[in-house]
Every structure is written in structure tokens, then in C-alpha cells.
Design an enzyme around this catalytic site. Structure first.
Site, short mmCIF file in Angstrom:
data_model
loop_
_atom_site.label_atom_id
_atom_site.label_comp_id
_atom_site.label_asym_id
_atom_site.label_seq_id
_atom_site.Cartn_x
_atom_site.Cartn_y
_atom_site.Cartn_z
CB THR A 137 -4.05 6.54 8.68
OG1 THR A 137 -4.15 6.57 7.26
CG2 THR A 137 -2.75 7.19 9.14
CD GLU A 179 -1.31 5.41 5.72
OE1 GLU A 179 -1.11 5.40 6.95
OE2 GLU A 179 -2.45 5.37 5.23
CG HIS A 213 -1.96 1.06 1.21
ND1 HIS A 213 -1.70 2.37 1.53
CD2 HIS A 213 -3.29 1.01 0.90
CE1 HIS A 213 -2.82 3.08 1.43
NE2 HIS A 213 -3.80 2.27 1.05
CB SER A 237 -11.14 8.33 -1.22
OG SER A 237 -11.38 6.94 -1.33
#
Length: 313
Positions: free
Chosen positions: A166, A128, A126, A269
């Protein structure tokens, strides 16, 4: 029983996503197209497609960007190596990294400098996680799941701390930490919760509607970690069925067979227009009664990235 919709709230855009999308729009207004964006600005196909139509160009790596071009880093953050590459190409960088992701970056830097080895709970690959671990690649090990916590080989165990992506499932993260603590009782907690407020709030709202729903529909993209987690949370908390879709027209009418109560939410999102489209489709199928189920009120707003801050209008 009359057909009805339970509409979860909070849902949709979080402060970090709102900030990132506005950053691309403002950059296009100020500099004109094209504006380059490293990776998807946020993980939503509709948002990315809309920005592409306005002149944004999404690339995987900075070496695909012409030297000197206006470049935006996505909300998911980047590693120092990416920043270095961008500087070498003379790119005009606008950093749209979510401030809550930046907070985790700072924790990685601080703990690694203090001699800690960091177990980063998250999903390998990912964006992030790649950006976060890149701030101390020799001091970070990614833990993908509770089961992996049972077996992962940790090279340095004297000073340990766990941090997290997160956008994870709160419950699964707690289970992962529980298992890590069984192996490493001295492992330190992060100074504050790394799973962001929006992720937690959306999961809490789904937990509220799931046991009351025959079907939960999550609007969100397949590569959106927090959207995928919402489907899992719904199924783990009493929903008889749960699905994820990008657009309302993807809904299979057969899924509504013998369904009286449909729970609806959306990932962090996802623009609200996509939820409204789904509600229209459901209304045509007889689900005209919509009940809002609110578990929190969100009013957080982040300032725009440096260089774009004079106006959010």
C-alpha cells in the site's frame, strides 16, 4: 529571492496510522501497562519512543510475549501463522492492521482460492509484504522493482493477477505493471487500487512542490516505506535536492546554502509536531514565509479495532 517554505498538504498522519496509535493509547488506558506490540506499531521512531514511555513494549515475535498478555498487531498487518501463534499463547489480541492493508489480504485470499497466482509488487522483508504474502505463501511471488519484473521466474502463468503493497511509489508501480504486462499480457489488475489514498495524496503534493523547490525535506523514519518514497518522488519530479530526517535538529545547515525555496512534507506515520519543529528551525535560518500547497483534502476516519470502539476521545 526571499527565502520561503512550500508546505505540502496533505502530509503526516493517515487514517490507518491515527487508528493504530490511538489503539495502543486506549489499550494502555484500559488495561494498564505493559501492553505488548508486535513490531513497531507504525514506522516512526518518535511515535514508538513516545508509546514506550507510556508502557508499550515492542517485540519482534509473539513468542517473546508472556502468555495471556494484551497484544497489539501493528498497522502493517500479520500473516495467519502469526495469528495462530498468538492464539496458542492465549494472547489478548487487538488487531490494529490498517483496513486498507486488510483489503489487500482479502484480495490475496480470494484470488488464491480462485486458482490465481499472485505477483505482489512490494519490498521483500517489509512487514506488510510478509503479512500479505503469508495469506497464500504458495501462491504469491514478490516483485521488488521494474527491473525484477523483466526477469522474475513465475511458476504458474495461466491465471495471473498483480497486487501491491500500500505504500509504494505510484509511478514505479505503474512501470512495474507495464513491464509485467509485456511478459504476461493476460495478467489481471486488482479490483481496486492497492496503493492507499494517503500514499497517493502525499506523493501528489510532493510532485507539486518539487519543481519549485531548491531542497525538499521529508520528515520521516528510515524504515518508513512511504517516507523514503517521498524523497524519491521529489528527486524524480524536479527538486534540486531532497533529504529525509527524523528530527529537525538533524538538519545540516550546509544544506541550506544558496537555497531560496525549501519544500517540506512528512510521511504518513509522522506526527505534526515534528513538522512544526522543522518549521521553527527553518524560520531561525531565515525561512519565515510559509506557503501551504494543498492538492487534496483528507477526512477519512477509521473506527477503532474491535474492543476499543466505544470512544476515540
Amino acid at each position: 529571492m526571499a527565502k520561503r517554505v512550500l508546505l505540502a498538504s496533505p502530509r503526516g498522519y493517515c487514517a490507518g496510522v491515527d487508528r493504530a496509535v490511538i489503539a495502543v493509547e486506549k489499550a494502555l488506558e484500559r488495561h494498564g501497562p505493559p501492553v505488548y506490540v508486535r513490531k513497531q506499531i507504525v514506522h516512526n521512531v518518535h511515535v514508538v519512543g513516545s508509546l514506550e514511555k507510556k508502557g508499550a513494549i515492542f517485540v519482534d515475535q509473539v513468542d517473546q510475549i508472556p502468555p495471556g498478555a494484551v497484544t497489539i498487531f501493528s498497522a502493517h498487518g500479520v500473516s495467519p501463522a502469526v495469528v495462530h501463534s498468538a492464539n496458542e499463547r492465549g494472547l489478548q489480541v487487538i488487531d490494529a492492521t490498517c483496513p486498507l492493508v486488510t483489503k489487500v489480504h482479502r484480495e490475496v485470499i480470494r484470488f488464491s482460492k480462485a486458482g490465481y497466482f499472485i505477483l505482489l509488487i512490494g519490498h521483500s522483508g517489509h512487514e506488510e509484504v510478509e503479512g500479505t504474502s503469508g495469506h497464500a505463501p504458495d501462491r504469491v511471488l514478490v516483485v521488488n522493482s521494474p527491473d525484477e519484473a523483466d526477469t522474475i521466474d513465475v511458476p504458474h502463468t495461466d491465471k495471473l493477477v498483480w497486487l501491491s503493497q500500500t505504500t509504494l511509489s505510484v509511478d514505479e508501480t505503474l512501470e512495474t505493471v507495464k513491464r509485467l504486462r509485456l511478459r504476461f499480457p493476460h495478467i489481471q489488475d486488482p479490483p481496486s487500487d492497492d496503493i492507499c489514498y494517503a500514499t497517493q495524496n502525499r506523493q501528489a503534493a510532493v510532485k507539486k512542490i518539487a519543481p519549485l523547490s531548491d531542497l525538499v525535506i521529508v520528515v520521516g523514519s528510515a524504515n518508513s516505506s512511504n517516507s523514503v518514497r517521498l524523497v524519491e518522488v521529489a528527486l524524480e519530479n524536479g527538486a534540486k535536492a531532497a533529504v529525509r530526517l527524523d528530527y529537525a535538529d538533524e538538519l545540516d545547515p550546509a544544506l541550506l546554502d544558496k537555497v531560496d525555496v525549501v519544500g517540506v512534507t512528512s510521511g504518513a506515520s509522522v506526527p505534526e509536531i515534528l513538522v512544526r519543529d522543522l518549521l521553527e528551525v527553518l524560520a531561525r535560518a531565515g525561512y519565515t514565509k510559509v506557503e501551504s500547497v494543498q492538492t487534496a483534502v483528507e477526512d477519512l476516519v477509521f473506527s477503532l479495532p474491535k474492543g476499543l470502539r466505544e470512544s476515540r476521545k
